[in-house]
Design a protein around this motif. Structure first.
Motif, PDB file in Angstrom:
ATOM      1  N   THR A   4       0.857  -1.180   0.000  1.00 18.56           N
ATOM      2  CA  THR A   4       0.000   0.000   0.000  1.00 18.56           C
ATOM      3  C   THR A   4       0.894   1.230   0.000  1.00 18.56           C
ATOM      4  OG1 THR A   4      -1.700  -1.165   1.257  1.00 18.56           O
ATOM      5  CG2 THR A   4      -1.834   1.234   1.174  1.00 18.56           C
ATOM      6  N   GLU A   5       0.823   1.991  -1.089  1.00 18.14           N
ATOM      7  CA  GLU A   5       1.581   3.229  -1.184  1.00 18.14           C
ATOM      8  C   GLU A   5       0.691   4.407  -0.814  1.00 18.14           C
ATOM      9  OE1 GLU A   5       3.023   0.600  -4.706  1.00 18.14           O
ATOM     10  OE2 GLU A   5       1.085   1.240  -3.938  1.00 18.14           O
ATOM     11  N   SER A   6       1.279   5.400  -0.194  1.00 21.24           N
ATOM     12  CA  SER A   6       0.534   6.610   0.157  1.00 21.24           C
ATOM     13  C   SER A   6       1.464   7.807   0.133  1.00 21.24           C
ATOM     14  CB  SER A   6      -0.113   6.469   1.543  1.00 21.24           C
ATOM     15  OG  SER A   6       0.878   6.295   2.533  1.00 21.24           O
ATOM     16  N   GLY A   7       0.862   8.986   0.156  1.00 21.37           N
ATOM     17  CA  GLY A   7       1.643  10.212   0.242  1.00 21.37           C
ATOM     18  C   GLY A   7       1.763  10.995  -1.043  1.00 21.37           C
ATOM     19  N   GLY A   8       1.194  10.485  -2.130  1.00 18.62           N
ATOM     20  CA  GLY A   8       1.257  11.226  -3.381  1.00 18.62           C
ATOM     21  C   GLY A   8       0.398  12.476  -3.327  1.00 18.62           C
ATOM     22  N   GLY A   9       0.513  13.299  -4.362  1.00 25.07           N
ATOM     23  CA  GLY A   9      -0.280  14.520  -4.415  1.00 25.07           C
ATOM     24  C   GLY A   9       0.168  15.425  -5.531  1.00 25.07           C
ATOM     25  N   VAL A  10      -0.366  16.629  -5.509  1.00 25.17           N
ATOM     26  CA  VAL A  10      -0.025  17.652  -6.503  1.00 25.17           C
ATOM     27  C   VAL A  10       0.763  18.746  -5.800  1.00 25.17           C
ATOM     28  CG1 VAL A  10      -0.909  19.315  -8.164  1.00 25.17           C
ATOM     29  CG2 VAL A  10      -2.130  17.149  -7.779  1.00 25.17           C
ATOM     30  N   VAL A  11       1.944  19.058  -6.330  1.00 22.73           N
ATOM     31  CA  VAL A  11       2.781  20.096  -5.751  1.00 22.73           C
ATOM     32  C   VAL A  11       3.331  20.979  -6.856  1.00 22.73           C
ATOM     33  CG1 VAL A  11       3.466  18.772  -3.719  1.00 22.73           C
ATOM     34  CG2 VAL A  11       4.835  18.642  -5.799  1.00 22.73           C
ATOM     35  N   GLN A  12       3.759  22.156  -6.479  1.00 18.93           N
ATOM     36  CA  GLN A  12       4.417  23.033  -7.441  1.00 18.93           C
ATOM     37  C   GLN A  12       5.886  22.664  -7.563  1.00 18.93           C
ATOM     38  OE1 GLN A  12       3.585  27.090  -6.163  1.00 18.93           O
ATOM     39  NE2 GLN A  12       1.825  27.155  -7.567  1.00 18.93           N
ATOM     40  N   GLU A  13       6.454  23.051  -8.677  1.00 16.67           N
ATOM     41  CA  GLU A  13       7.877  22.806  -8.897  1.00 16.67           C
ATOM     42  C   GLU A  13       8.684  23.360  -7.722  1.00 16.67           C
ATOM     43  OE1 GLU A  13       9.188  24.474 -12.559  1.00 16.67           O
ATOM     44  OE2 GLU A  13      11.131  23.451 -12.516  1.00 16.67           O
ATOM     45  N   GLY A  14       9.626  22.547  -7.249  1.00 18.07           N
ATOM     46  CA  GLY A  14      10.426  22.924  -6.094  1.00 18.07           C
ATOM     47  C   GLY A  14       9.867  22.447  -4.765  1.00 18.07           C
ATOM     48  N   GLY A  15       8.660  21.909  -4.797  1.00 14.82           N
ATOM     49  CA  GLY A  15       8.029  21.436  -3.581  1.00 14.82           C
ATOM     50  C   GLY A  15       8.530  20.067  -3.145  1.00 14.82           C
ATOM     51  N   SER A  16       7.927  19.550  -2.072  1.00 13.52           N
ATOM     52  CA  SER A  16       8.342  18.276  -1.490  1.00 13.52           C
ATOM     53  C   SER A  16       7.139  17.391  -1.201  1.00 13.52           C
ATOM     54  CB  SER A  16       9.101  18.507  -0.179  1.00 13.52           C
ATOM     55  OG  SER A  16      10.267  19.266  -0.367  1.00 13.52           O
ATOM     56  N   LEU A  17       7.382  16.106  -1.240  1.00 18.64           N
ATOM     57  CA  LEU A  17       6.404  15.105  -0.830  1.00 18.64           C
ATOM     58  C   LEU A  17       7.158  13.954  -0.186  1.00 18.64           C
ATOM     59  CD1 LEU A  17       4.029  14.795  -3.946  1.00 18.64           C
ATOM     60  CD2 LEU A  17       3.388  15.675  -1.692  1.00 18.64           C
ATOM     61  N   ARG A  18       6.459  13.207   0.671  1.00 15.69           N
ATOM     62  CA  ARG A  18       7.044  11.992   1.232  1.00 15.69           C
ATOM     63  C   ARG A  18       6.083  10.829   0.984  1.00 15.69           C
ATOM     64  NH1 ARG A  18       8.789  10.194   7.363  1.00 15.69           N
ATOM     65  NH2 ARG A  18       6.517  10.024   7.626  1.00 15.69           N
ATOM     66  N   LEU A  19       6.576   9.843   0.283  1.00 21.49           N
ATOM     67  CA  LEU A  19       5.806   8.634   0.026  1.00 21.49           C
ATOM     68  C   LEU A  19       6.085   7.604   1.111  1.00 21.49           C
ATOM     69  CD1 LEU A  19       6.344   8.195  -3.824  1.00 21.49           C
ATOM     70  CD2 LEU A  19       4.601   9.527  -2.627  1.00 21.49           C
ATOM     71  N   SER A  20       5.073   6.787   1.387  1.00 14.97           N
ATOM     72  CA  SER A  20       5.209   5.695   2.341  1.00 14.97           C
ATOM     73  C   SER A  20       4.708   4.410   1.709  1.00 14.97           C
ATOM     74  CB  SER A  20       4.399   5.977   3.611  1.00 14.97           C
ATOM     75  OG  SER A  20       4.820   7.145   4.253  1.00 14.97           O
ATOM     76  N   CYS A  21       5.239   3.297   2.202  1.00 14.13           N
ATOM     77  CA  CYS A  21       4.829   1.992   1.694  1.00 14.13           C
ATOM     78  C   CYS A  21       4.818   1.011   2.853  1.00 14.13           C
ATOM     79  CB  CYS A  21       5.780   1.519   0.611  1.00 14.13           C
ATOM     80  SG  CYS A  21       5.570  -0.212   0.144  1.00 14.13           S
ATOM     81  N   THR A  22       3.740   0.265   2.968  1.00 15.11           N
ATOM     82  CA  THR A  22       3.628  -0.724   4.031  1.00 15.11           C
ATOM     83  C   THR A  22       3.298  -2.081   3.416  1.00 15.11           C
ATOM     84  OG1 THR A  22       1.311  -0.060   4.326  1.00 15.11           O
ATOM     85  CG2 THR A  22       2.934   0.922   5.797  1.00 15.11           C
ATOM     86  N   PRO A  23       4.324  -2.857   3.079  1.00 24.89           N
ATOM     87  CA  PRO A  23       4.081  -4.182   2.513  1.00 24.89           C
ATOM     88  C   PRO A  23       3.567  -5.137   3.579  1.00 24.89           C
ATOM     89  CG  PRO A  23       6.342  -3.425   2.128  1.00 24.89           C
ATOM     90  CD  PRO A  23       5.753  -2.544   3.158  1.00 24.89           C
ATOM     91  N   SER A  24       2.825  -6.111   3.154  1.00 25.79           N
ATOM     92  CA  SER A  24       2.376  -7.166   4.049  1.00 25.79           C
ATOM     93  C   SER A  24       2.592  -8.506   3.361  1.00 25.79           C
ATOM     94  CB  SER A  24       0.895  -6.992   4.412  1.00 25.79           C
ATOM     95  OG  SER A  24       0.075  -7.072   3.264  1.00 25.79           O
ATOM     96  N   GLY A  25       2.714  -9.545   4.170  1.00 31.31           N
ATOM     97  CA  GLY A  25       2.892 -10.868   3.589  1.00 31.31           C
ATOM     98  C   GLY A  25       4.341 -11.262   3.384  1.00 31.31           C
ATOM     99  N   LEU A  26       5.261 -10.494   3.947  1.00 25.74           N
ATOM    100  CA  LEU A  26       6.665 -10.883   3.888  1.00 25.74           C
ATOM    101  C   LEU A  26       7.363 -10.383   5.143  1.00 25.74           C
ATOM    102  CD1 LEU A  26       8.716  -8.646   1.387  1.00 25.74           C
ATOM    103  CD2 LEU A  26       6.752  -7.870   2.701  1.00 25.74           C
ATOM    104  N   ALA A  27       8.520 -10.958   5.428  1.00 26.00           N
ATOM    105  CA  ALA A  27       9.310 -10.534   6.584  1.00 26.00           C
ATOM    106  C   ALA A  27      10.034  -9.245   6.209  1.00 26.00           C
ATOM    107  CB  ALA A  27      10.300 -11.623   6.955  1.00 26.00           C
ATOM    108  N   PHE A  28       9.471  -8.123   6.614  1.00 26.67           N
ATOM    109  CA  PHE A  28       9.896  -6.805   6.127  1.00 26.67           C
ATOM    110  C   PHE A  28      11.401  -6.603   6.239  1.00 26.67           C
ATOM    111  CE2 PHE A  28       8.800  -2.437   5.069  1.00 26.67           C
ATOM    112  CZ  PHE A  28       9.881  -1.721   5.565  1.00 26.67           C
ATOM    113  N   GLY A  29      11.966  -6.941   7.385  1.00 28.16           N
ATOM    114  CA  GLY A  29      13.372  -6.659   7.647  1.00 28.16           C
ATOM    115  C   GLY A  29      14.352  -7.548   6.911  1.00 28.16           C
ATOM    116  N   ASP A  30      13.865  -8.523   6.163  1.00 32.72           N
ATOM    117  CA  ASP A  30      14.748  -9.461   5.477  1.00 32.72           C
ATOM    118  C   ASP A  30      15.066  -9.051   4.041  1.00 32.72           C
ATOM    119  OD1 ASP A  30      13.501 -12.610   6.915  1.00 32.72           O
ATOM    120  OD2 ASP A  30      14.714 -10.974   7.735  1.00 32.72           O
TER     121      ASP A  30
END
Length: 129
Positions: A4-30
């Motif tokens: 599941t990805e999140s954090g997208g959006g519409v920004v002006q040139e020079g702006g910032s965004l932070r995307l996040s991802c939360t996978p499931s069904g696997l050992a994340f740290g591996d």
């Protein structure tokens, strides 16, 4: 594996965004993980990778110095901080939850994604000028 990805959006040139991802069904740290992006009519391209420990990262030249990949293994979340965004960064961004198990990332890490049967819905990033 589901992501599941999140954090997208519409920004002006020079702006910032932070995307996040939360996978499931696997050992994340591996697993090494990363981010891809895709413009309509173009192939999906890998842009950044982070090794399972977080010690190794890789960026394609087009985002190097502007994007920062990170992960929180305790929270099982992958991040992509995007600064100084440009109109050419406009794309759908996808999380790649398995880019190998060696504690090292490089441009060859993205080839693991060729085995993916499914991708998440992605997060749309639109940069206006």
């Amino acid at each position: 594996v589901q992501v599941t990805e999140s954090g997208g959006g519409v920004v002006q040139e020079g702006g910032s965004l932070r995307l996040s991802c939360t996978p499931s069904g696997l050992a994340f740290g591996d697993y090494n993980m990363g981010w891809f992006r895709q413009d309509p009519g173009k192939e999906r391209e890998g842009i950044s990778c982070i090794s399972w420990s977080g010690k190794s990262t890789y960026y394609v030249n087009s985002v190097k110095g502007r994007f920062t990949i990170s992960r929180d293994n305790a929270q099982k979340t992958l991040y992509l901080q995007m600064n100084d965004l440009r109109p050419e960064d406009t794309a759908m961004y996808y999380c790649a939850p398995d880019l190998g198990i060696w504690d090292h990332c490089s441009n060859t890490s993205f080839s693991h994604a060729r085995l993916y049967k499914t991708w998440g819905r992605g997060a749309q990033v639109t940069v206006s000028n």
